[in-house]
Design a protein around this motif. Structure first.
Motif, PDB file in Angstrom:
ATOM      1  N   TYR A 146      40.524  29.648  39.968  1.00 44.34           N
ATOM      2  CA  TYR A 146      40.855  29.111  38.651  1.00 44.34           C
ATOM      3  C   TYR A 146      39.872  28.002  38.285  1.00 44.34           C
ATOM      4  O   TYR A 146      39.426  27.240  39.142  1.00 44.34           O
ATOM      5  N   SER A 147      39.570  27.925  37.002  1.00 46.42           N
ATOM      6  CA  SER A 147      38.654  26.893  36.515  1.00 46.42           C
ATOM      7  C   SER A 147      39.424  25.690  35.997  1.00 46.42           C
ATOM      8  O   SER A 147      40.508  25.832  35.421  1.00 46.42           O
ATOM      9  N   ASN A 148      38.840  24.521  36.188  1.00 43.70           N
ATOM     10  CA  ASN A 148      39.375  23.288  35.622  1.00 43.70           C
ATOM     11  C   ASN A 148      39.120  23.298  34.121  1.00 43.70           C
ATOM     12  O   ASN A 148      37.972  23.387  33.681  1.00 43.70           O
ATOM     13  N   GLU A 149      40.191  23.198  33.340  1.00 42.76           N
ATOM     14  CA  GLU A 149      40.059  23.297  31.884  1.00 42.76           C
ATOM     15  C   GLU A 149      39.277  22.138  31.278  1.00 42.76           C
ATOM     16  O   GLU A 149      38.881  22.201  30.108  1.00 42.76           O
TER      17      GLU A 149
ATOM     18  N   ASN B  79      45.523  25.822  34.149  1.00 43.99           N
ATOM     19  CA  ASN B  79      46.699  25.494  33.325  1.00 43.99           C
ATOM     20  C   ASN B  79      47.238  26.712  32.582  1.00 43.99           C
ATOM     21  O   ASN B  79      48.096  26.583  31.714  1.00 43.99           O
ATOM     22  N   ASN B  80      46.726  27.900  32.932  1.00 45.74           N
ATOM     23  CA  ASN B  80      47.209  29.130  32.288  1.00 45.74           C
ATOM     24  C   ASN B  80      47.131  30.287  33.286  1.00 45.74           C
ATOM     25  O   ASN B  80      46.573  31.345  33.014  1.00 45.74           O
ATOM     26  N   LYS B  81      47.735  30.077  34.447  1.00 46.91           N
ATOM     27  CA  LYS B  81      47.589  31.020  35.551  1.00 46.91           C
ATOM     28  C   LYS B  81      48.283  32.356  35.303  1.00 46.91           C
ATOM     29  O   LYS B  81      47.968  33.349  35.960  1.00 46.91           O
ATOM     30  N   ASP B  82      49.214  32.391  34.368  1.00 46.45           N
ATOM     31  CA  ASP B  82      49.924  33.642  34.087  1.00 46.45           C
ATOM     32  C   ASP B  82      49.047  34.675  33.385  1.00 46.45           C
ATOM     33  O   ASP B  82      49.394  35.859  33.331  1.00 46.45           O
ATOM     34  N   ASN B  83      47.933  34.240  32.816  1.00 46.13           N
ATOM     35  CA  ASN B  83      47.041  35.155  32.097  1.00 46.13           C
ATOM     36  C   ASN B  83      45.752  35.397  32.870  1.00 46.13           C
ATOM     37  O   ASN B  83      44.660  35.395  32.309  1.00 46.13           O
ATOM     38  N   TYR B  84      45.883  35.617  34.143  1.00 44.64           N
ATOM     39  CA  TYR B  84      44.716  35.806  35.002  1.00 44.64           C
ATOM     40  C   TYR B  84      44.075  37.171  34.755  1.00 44.64           C
ATOM     41  O   TYR B  84      44.755  38.184  34.650  1.00 44.64           O
ATOM     42  N   VAL B  85      42.754  37.188  34.644  1.00 41.34           N
ATOM     43  CA  VAL B  85      41.995  38.425  34.462  1.00 41.34           C
ATOM     44  C   VAL B  85      41.369  38.802  35.804  1.00 41.34           C
ATOM     45  O   VAL B  85      40.472  38.126  36.292  1.00 41.34           O
ATOM     46  N   ASP B  86      41.871  39.861  36.411  1.00 42.81           N
ATOM     47  CA  ASP B  86      41.334  40.308  37.693  1.00 42.81           C
ATOM     48  C   ASP B  86      39.927  40.881  37.519  1.00 42.81           C
ATOM     49  O   ASP B  86      39.592  41.440  36.473  1.00 42.81           O
ATOM     50  N   TYR B  87      39.130  40.757  38.557  1.00 39.81           N
ATOM     51  CA  TYR B  87      37.739  41.198  38.444  1.00 39.81           C
ATOM     52  C   TYR B  87      37.602  42.702  38.252  1.00 39.81           C
ATOM     53  O   TYR B  87      36.583  43.177  37.762  1.00 39.81           O
ATOM     54  N   ASP B  88      38.645  43.462  38.606  1.00 41.91           N
ATOM     55  CA  ASP B  88      38.582  44.916  38.427  1.00 41.91           C
ATOM     56  C   ASP B  88      38.303  45.298  36.973  1.00 41.91           C
ATOM     57  O   ASP B  88      37.681  46.333  36.709  1.00 41.91           O
TER      58      ASP B  88
END
Length: 268
Positions: free
Chosen positions: A111-114, A124-133
């Protein structure tokens, strides 16, 4: 009777424009990919297939340390050059973890620091994670595209509530860090800023300007060196051509400290 029919048809067309997506072809005399460019892309695609398999194999050996840094345990059975590439990437990721720019979880997500990156996989928005696939899904499609006579390009326009919305394309705009490297996806506006800047000789400054225009980084934030080297490897003219054949929706880059060439393709 005819005038009434025209009025009704006009209303139907306007209604359709307001509530649906429209795709239409426009002619353009920009050149198509040359045989040498197609061959270069084919080589890139094969590299990406191999690299994706390598990532999946090495991932089974990646462990997260107590301080959040990542480490490869054992010796995965993959090509040495790919393993060396991933280790170099991971060292850079670990450096940014220690600096507080990135953080990880037990699922190896990064995760990146906003405060540095505003679009991507944010802490601060971990629920919208984009997987590398997501970034590898188009490899087969890219290969098929090379065998198609591009001809007229297709432009998609969405209209809703009298406002044109320009970006529901994939991959989503942002700068994404993964345990093995980076992905950068730019919308059309930022892509053209990048192209114009590179063509004017702006170099790394053009990349920063494009990321800023897309709202990806904060003022003064640094763009990873691996991303800069990948973008500069292609140059403005080639980036513009890839964007064009995709219908001018923007492009994305897959980047790492590499032993093979980086990768660029259009968003769709």
């Amino acid at each position: 009777m005819f005038k009434k029919f025209v009025r009704v048809l006009t209303v139907v067309v306007i209604f359709a424009m307001l509530f649906s997506n429209i795709s239409f072809a426009i002619s353009d005399k920009k050149p198509e990919l040359t045989p040498s460019q197609k061959q270069m892309i084919r080589e890139q695609i094969q590299n990406q297939k191999d690299f994706y398999k390598t990532i999946k194999t090495v991932e089974k050996h990646v462990k997260r340390n107590g301080d959040g840094t990542l480490e490869i345990k054992g010796t995965p059975k993959v090509k040495k050059e790919y393993l060396d590439t991933i280790k170099t990437n991971m060292a850079e990721i670990n450096k940014l973890i220690k600096e507080g720019v990135l953080e990880t979880d037990n699922n190896l997500r990064v995760y990146s620091n906003e405060n540095y990156i505003q679009k991507g996989n944010l802490r601060n928005n971990k629920d919208n994670y984009v997987d590398y696939d997501v970034f590898f899904e188009d490899i087969e499609k890219a290969e098929r595209t090379l065998d198609i006579n591009i001809g007229n390009k297709t432009v998609s326009v969405g209209i809703n509530g009298n406002a044109v919305y320009a970006d529901s394309y994939s991959p989503p705009v942002g700068l994404y860090a993964y345990w093995w490297g980076w992905e950068l996806a730019l919308d059309e506006y930022a892509t053209q800023i990048l192209v114009k800047g590179l063509n004017a000789g702006a170099g790394a400054s053009a990349i920063v300007a494009a990321c800023s225009a897309a709202g990806i980084i904060t003022a003064g934030a640094a763009v990873p060196a691996a991303i800069i080297s990948a973008v500069l490897w292609f140059g403005g003219g080639y980036i513009d051509l890839i964007d064009y054949i995709g219908g001018n929706k923007g492009v994305y880059f897959r980047s790492y400290f590499y032993v093979t060439t980086p990768y660029i393709w259009y968003r769709s």
